[in-house]
Design a protein around this motif. Structure first.
Motif, mmCIF file in Angstrom:
data_model
loop_
_atom_site.group_PDB
_atom_site.id
_atom_site.type_symbol
_atom_site.label_atom_id
_atom_site.label_comp_id
_atom_site.label_asym_id
_atom_site.label_seq_id
_atom_site.Cartn_x
_atom_site.Cartn_y
_atom_site.Cartn_z
ATOM 1 N N VAL A 145 -13.016 -2.784 10.672
ATOM 2 C CA VAL A 145 -12.949 -4.215 10.960
ATOM 3 C C VAL A 145 -11.611 -4.509 11.632
ATOM 4 O O VAL A 145 -10.829 -3.613 11.945
ATOM 5 C CB VAL A 145 -13.104 -5.030 9.663
ATOM 6 C CG1 VAL A 145 -14.489 -4.862 9.092
ATOM 7 C CG2 VAL A 145 -12.050 -4.619 8.646
ATOM 8 N N ASN A 146 -11.328 -5.800 11.838
ATOM 9 C CA ASN A 146 -10.091 -6.196 12.503
ATOM 10 C C ASN A 146 -8.860 -5.993 11.625
ATOM 11 O O ASN A 146 -7.751 -5.879 12.141
ATOM 12 C CB ASN A 146 -10.173 -7.660 12.935
ATOM 13 C CG ASN A 146 -11.227 -7.864 14.021
ATOM 14 O OD1 ASN A 146 -11.449 -6.968 14.839
ATOM 15 N ND2 ASN A 146 -11.866 -9.023 14.030
ATOM 16 N N TYR A 147 -9.045 -5.980 10.310
ATOM 17 C CA TYR A 147 -7.912 -5.817 9.403
ATOM 18 C C TYR A 147 -7.617 -4.324 9.266
ATOM 19 O O TYR A 147 -8.089 -3.641 8.360
ATOM 20 C CB TYR A 147 -8.233 -6.422 8.040
ATOM 21 C CG TYR A 147 -8.544 -7.895 8.080
ATOM 22 C CD1 TYR A 147 -7.508 -8.833 8.005
ATOM 23 C CD2 TYR A 147 -9.856 -8.338 8.209
ATOM 24 C CE1 TYR A 147 -7.786 -10.198 8.050
ATOM 25 C CE2 TYR A 147 -10.144 -9.690 8.256
ATOM 26 C CZ TYR A 147 -9.100 -10.616 8.176
ATOM 27 O OH TYR A 147 -9.389 -11.951 8.216
ATOM 28 N N LEU A 148 -6.776 -3.810 10.151
ATOM 29 C CA LEU A 148 -6.593 -2.361 10.223
ATOM 30 C C LEU A 148 -5.862 -1.793 9.023
ATOM 31 O O LEU A 148 -5.989 -0.600 8.727
ATOM 32 C CB LEU A 148 -5.855 -2.000 11.508
ATOM 33 C CG LEU A 148 -6.584 -2.386 12.806
ATOM 34 C CD1 LEU A 148 -5.803 -1.916 14.018
ATOM 35 C CD2 LEU A 148 -7.997 -1.816 12.834
ATOM 36 N N ASN A 149 -5.090 -2.628 8.307
ATOM 37 C CA ASN A 149 -4.416 -2.118 7.109
ATOM 38 C C ASN A 149 -5.381 -1.970 5.941
ATOM 39 O O ASN A 149 -5.005 -1.453 4.887
ATOM 40 C CB ASN A 149 -3.235 -3.013 6.723
ATOM 41 C CG ASN A 149 -3.665 -4.420 6.353
ATOM 42 O OD1 ASN A 149 -4.732 -4.886 6.758
ATOM 43 N ND2 ASN A 149 -2.802 -5.118 5.613
ATOM 44 N N ASN A 187 -15.777 2.789 16.741
ATOM 45 C CA ASN A 187 -16.282 3.819 15.839
ATOM 46 C C ASN A 187 -15.450 5.097 15.897
ATOM 47 O O ASN A 187 -14.908 5.472 16.940
ATOM 48 C CB ASN A 187 -17.724 4.182 16.190
ATOM 49 C CG ASN A 187 -18.680 3.027 15.970
ATOM 50 O OD1 ASN A 187 -18.312 1.986 15.428
ATOM 51 N ND2 ASN A 187 -19.918 3.214 16.403
ATOM 52 N N LYS A 188 -15.397 5.774 14.756
ATOM 53 C CA LYS A 188 -14.931 7.152 14.677
ATOM 54 C C LYS A 188 -16.074 8.001 14.116
ATOM 55 O O LYS A 188 -16.630 7.658 13.072
ATOM 56 C CB LYS A 188 -13.703 7.282 13.773
ATOM 57 C CG LYS A 188 -12.395 6.840 14.397
ATOM 58 C CD LYS A 188 -11.261 7.101 13.425
ATOM 59 C CE LYS A 188 -9.913 6.702 14.031
ATOM 60 N NZ LYS A 188 -9.522 7.596 15.149
ATOM 61 N N ASN A 237 -6.105 3.543 1.436
ATOM 62 C CA ASN A 237 -6.298 2.786 2.662
ATOM 63 C C ASN A 237 -4.979 2.744 3.441
ATOM 64 O O ASN A 237 -4.014 3.429 3.098
ATOM 65 C CB ASN A 237 -6.864 1.397 2.371
ATOM 66 C CG ASN A 237 -5.854 0.467 1.719
ATOM 67 O OD1 ASN A 237 -4.681 0.839 1.500
ATOM 68 N ND2 ASN A 237 -6.283 -0.740 1.390
ATOM 69 N N ASN A 238 -4.933 1.912 4.467
ATOM 70 C CA ASN A 238 -3.754 1.901 5.335
ATOM 71 C C ASN A 238 -2.737 0.830 4.957
ATOM 72 O O ASN A 238 -2.017 0.309 5.818
ATOM 73 C CB ASN A 238 -4.178 1.761 6.800
ATOM 74 C CG ASN A 238 -4.452 3.118 7.433
ATOM 75 O OD1 ASN A 238 -3.532 3.864 7.751
ATOM 76 N ND2 ASN A 238 -5.751 3.436 7.580
ATOM 77 N N GLY A 239 -2.640 0.516 3.679
ATOM 78 C CA GLY A 239 -1.521 -0.294 3.221
ATOM 79 C C GLY A 239 -1.861 -1.553 2.472
ATOM 80 O O GLY A 239 -1.047 -2.021 1.666
ATOM 81 N N ASP A 240 -3.030 -2.164 2.681
ATOM 82 C CA ASP A 240 -3.351 -3.391 1.965
ATOM 83 C C ASP A 240 -3.506 -3.091 0.479
ATOM 84 O O ASP A 240 -4.260 -2.184 0.110
ATOM 85 C CB ASP A 240 -4.649 -4.000 2.516
ATOM 86 C CG ASP A 240 -4.901 -5.401 1.985
ATOM 87 O OD1 ASP A 240 -5.206 -5.518 0.768
ATOM 88 O OD2 ASP A 240 -4.794 -6.358 2.758
ATOM 89 N N ASP A 292 -4.951 5.659 13.124
ATOM 90 C CA ASP A 292 -5.105 5.262 14.522
ATOM 91 C C ASP A 292 -6.406 4.507 14.771
ATOM 92 O O ASP A 292 -7.072 4.689 15.793
ATOM 93 C CB ASP A 292 -5.020 6.488 15.433
ATOM 94 C CG ASP A 292 -6.063 7.540 15.103
ATOM 95 O OD1 ASP A 292 -6.643 7.479 13.996
ATOM 96 O OD2 ASP A 292 -6.318 8.435 15.941
ATOM 97 N N TRP A 293 -6.796 3.661 13.815
ATOM 98 C CA TRP A 293 -8.020 2.877 13.978
ATOM 99 C C TRP A 293 -7.826 1.804 15.052
ATOM 100 O O TRP A 293 -6.756 1.200 15.167
ATOM 101 C CB TRP A 293 -8.410 2.215 12.669
ATOM 102 C CG TRP A 293 -8.799 3.190 11.585
ATOM 103 C CD1 TRP A 293 -7.993 3.674 10.613
ATOM 104 C CD2 TRP A 293 -10.075 3.779 11.390
ATOM 105 N NE1 TRP A 293 -8.672 4.544 9.801
ATOM 106 C CE2 TRP A 293 -9.980 4.628 10.260
ATOM 107 C CE3 TRP A 293 -11.304 3.706 12.055
ATOM 108 C CZ2 TRP A 293 -11.043 5.378 9.775
ATOM 109 C CZ3 TRP A 293 -12.367 4.432 11.587
ATOM 110 C CH2 TRP A 293 -12.242 5.261 10.462
#
Length: 752
Positions: free
Chosen positions: A402-406, A439-440, A460-463, A433-434
């Motif tokens: 989604v848009n919330y990459l963290n 898609n990945k 996850n990436n920080g949240d 690197d999202w």
């Protein structure tokens, strides 16, 4: 089990160490540890009693822990020297954690033996059984009971993952079958089982199986059960020498069962031998254990293909080998349908933690970035998976952020579930690197089929609070389908049978087998087959398999069906419990019981309680092959769940068909067909359990289908109106007649 050979007797008592005695209250005799006769070692346990009253016992026993859901073989060697009004019993009892008896099994020997002979029984422990009690006893069958016997090498063995005594070399028992093997055969047939020295394929012994007078689809077999694991491929091989066949064939096949010994699927293998062989040939059966499989039962079987079949074969070197089964590669496709809920249209979405789990299907709804397409985990880590409900090979998976990459995954494993453990198939860490809504895709080297897959996200990436995803895709191909379930004959009629079954995921077609022959292929989007041009009154045997590009499933449980015409609906339209012909009775009693046989599905009756007996007396010989039951709409829990269908031979009720756990009941009639060569005038349904209603057993209509045999003699003949040059006669009607013949002074004078 402790001291199974009775060798330890430190206390020098009457019973070997670790065994408890249960002496009879009043009797003459004793227990004794003896040094002769023995089967093995230097000691054995002797029983010698007389003066036993009826049902009194003298017993020894031992109790110990077991593994729930496992299969155990109980065996012992018995030297029975004398019996009078008595029998020897070998008993196995299973208990739950509260010491409640949950299951039992008794093996009985009523005759003396010439030296030591082996008795054995095999029993699966129920899943709530945690311990068992084994007992050896002398039981009086009448007053003044007496007996002397010695037991040795009494043991309990858990089933293995391999065949025991595969070459039939070990034989110390009775019943003329090699140790650890069991036999079975159709009633009222002539059998000849022998452990022979010639012919053999290897070693010095083989097993002979011979039978004659077999009914259509009758059988005689040897069998053994081994443990199995789901999704594992098994190859069963046997050396068979077929010496004689008349309207019969020899089969090597396997059945799969779960831990409660519920049937899961059948596979007849590549070969069945239909001709006499010149010496031994190799038969091979290859199959994959279905989901929940715990046991595999191997059968070497003589099967009759018509009435009065017969045959003789010799079997040697039966083996079971397990190997990893990789389905053949297929084109890679998107495996998950567009989900509209967590379980629709098929499969099931799996998430943990379960917070917000009701919206988890949005991960697989193909909406992507559209409104409502996002799934929110209310914790920064968790698992997201899918249960395909059928063996599936996933070769790649795709994640759409989604848009919330963290809030995107940073570290995870992709895993498949093998029935007991989650196996890591792919792993990634440090993925930061999202790009929004991009898609990945990750390709994996997995070639094994699993039912369930999941993403196990550990960072996850920080949240600190959330894990967000738009979509997850899994691509690959389906393995061999699972076995179709719930096969039933739903509408029989004139020269036709209609079959239905439950749908299977990932299939391209279904195969319908009639008497072991493929007779129809049904498209994968249909679960109904109509068989036409059949012989009315003949019982047919049906199984169904599912197929796709990876192969064919195991065959379903067998269902019998009989096409018929209305004249084979044997009971007339009943207007009372005794009119116009025959008699209807029930227990508990019901004055309107006849409504079950009034040919009107709108009427019904209820019996108080959860069980009951429904009986119809034709008062003339009939042969029933099929019966049907129609439920009362809206009351499925009042319908029968378990019962036997029985015929009365003038002395005893003979069980012709047994049904258990028949559920669910809808508004449709259910058909129950069986092979029957016996003639009775009186039949009954002996219902032992309904589907849960605490107060009533309720049904709308019962059909009894078959043929009338030579009718009974008319009764009650009398002259009712004599007059000028005439006589009027009357008599009691007889079921199933087409005409009556009137004889005057020994000559036929009138047909009516």
């Amino acid at each position: 089990m402790n001291n199974p050979g009775f060798e330890l007797n430190v206390q020098q008592g009457d019973v070997a160490d670790s065994w408890l005695t249960v002496p009879p209250p009043v009797a003459n005799g004793n227990f004794k540890v003896v040094t002769t006769p023995v089967h093995e070692g230097v000691r054995a346990q002797q029983f010698a009693f007389s003066g036993l009253s009826q049902d009194q016992t003298a017993a020894i026993e031992q109790t110990f822990s077991i593994d729930p859901g496992s299969e155990y073989e109980l065996s012992g060697y018995f030297n029975i020297q004398s019996l009078f009004h008595a029998q020897v019993q070998m008993k196995l009892d299973y208990f739950d954690v509260a010491d409640n008896l949950v299951d039992s099994n008794v093996t009985i020997q009523t005759a003396t033996t010439s030296g030591y002979a082996r008795l054995q029984t095999i029993k699966v422990a129920k899943t709530n059984a945690v311990k068992c009690r084994v007992t050896v006893n002398l039981t009086a069958t009448g007053d003044a009971g007496a007996g002397t016997f010695t037991v040795d090498q009494f043991a309990m063995r858990k089933s293995n993952a391999y065949i025991v005594n595969p070459g039939f070399e070990t034989y110390n028992g009775m019943y003329n079958v090699a140790d650890t093997w069991r036999v079975g055969y159709s009633p009222n047939v002539q059998t000849d089982y022998q452990v022979v020295n010639s012919p053999v394929f290897s070693g010095s012994r083989a097993q002979k199986v011979s039978a004659s007078g077999l009914p259509n689809w009758g059988f005689a077999h040897v069998t053994q059960t081994v443990t199995a694991q789901q999704d594992v491929a098994y190859t069963v091989t046997a050396k068979l020498n077929v010496a004689e066949l008349t309207d019969a064939k020899v089969q090597l096949y396997v059945d799969y069962f779960d831990a409660n010994y519920e049937f899961l699927g059948f596979d007849s293998g590549e070969m069945e031998q239909t001709t006499i062989t010149n010496g031994f040939v190799v038969l091979r059966n290859e199959s994959t254990a279905p989901e929940h499989a715990a046991f595999l039962q191997v059968w070497a079987l003589l099967r009759s293909t018509s009435e009065d079949g017969s045959g003789t074969f010799y079997v040697d070197d039966i083996n079971v080998q397990a190997s990893t089964d990789y389905p053949p590669e297929q084109p890679i496709v998107d495996l998950i349908p567009t989900m509209t809920s967590n379980t629709a249209p098929q499969g099931a979405v799996l998430v943990d933690p379960i917070t917000n789990s009701g919206n988890a299907f949005h991960l697989f709804d193909s909406i992507g970035t559209s409104v409502g397409g996002t799934y929110v985990h209310t914790l920064p880590t968790g698992t997201i998976g899918y249960d395909f409900k059928t063996p599936t090979v996933v070769r790649e998976y795709t994640i759409q952020p989604v848009n919330y990459l963290n809030r995107t995954p940073k570290k995870w494993t992709f895993e498949g579930f093998d029935g007991s453990d989650w196996n890591v198939l792919d792993a990634h860490s440090g993925v930061s690197d999202w790009v929004s809504n991009t898609n990945k895709t990750y390709q994996i080297s997995n070639m094994r089929a699993y039912w369930k897959y999941r993403l196990n996200i550990t960072e996850n990436n920080g949240d600190p609070n959330y894990l967000y995803l738009n979509e997850v895709y899994m691509n690959g191909y389906f393995a061999k389908p699972v076995t179709p379930l719930n096969l039933s004959n739903t509408s029989n009629g004139d020269s036709k049978v209609i079959l239905t079954w439950s749908s299977v995921i990932g299939v391209t077609s279904y195969n319908v087998y009639q008497d072991d022959k493929l007779v129809q292929i049904v498209p994968g989007n249909s679960t109904t087959a109509t068989l036409m041009g059949l012989e009315n009154g003949k019982v047919y045997h049906y199984r169904v398999s599912a197929e796709n590009g990876s192969g064919e499933s195991l065959l379903s449980k067998e269902v019998l069906a009989m096409p018929y015409v209305n004249t084979q609906w044997l009971n007339p339209i009943m207007t009372s419990n005794t009119s116009p012909l025959g008699a209807v009775t029930t227990n508990p009693s019901n004055v309107t019981a006849y409504l079950l046989f009034d040919h009107n599905d709108a009427n019904s009756i209820s019996l108080a309680g959860r069980k009951g007996i429904i009986e119809y007396d034709y008062q003339t010989p009939t042969r029933i092959h099929e019966y049907t039951m129609m439920p009362l709409p809206g009351y499925p829990t009042r319908m029968p769940k378990s019962w036997t269908f029985e015929g009365f031979n003038g002395t005893d009720w003979v069980v012709l068909d047994t049904q258990q756990n028949v559920t669910p009941w809808t508004v449709s009639r259910k058909y129950f067909t069986f092979q029957n060569d016996l003639v009775f005038s009186k039949y009954r349904l002996n219902i032992t359990e309904n589907n849960g209603d605490a107060s009533y057993l309720t049904m709308s209509e019962i059909q009894l289908l078959g043929t009338y045999e030579t009718p009974a003699m008319p009764k009650g003949l009398w002259n009712t109106d004599n007059g000028d040059g005439k006589v009027s006669l009357q008599w009691q009607g007889v079921n199933g007649v087409t005409e009556y013949h009137i004889y005057q002074d020994g000559e036929l004078v009138l047909t009516t």
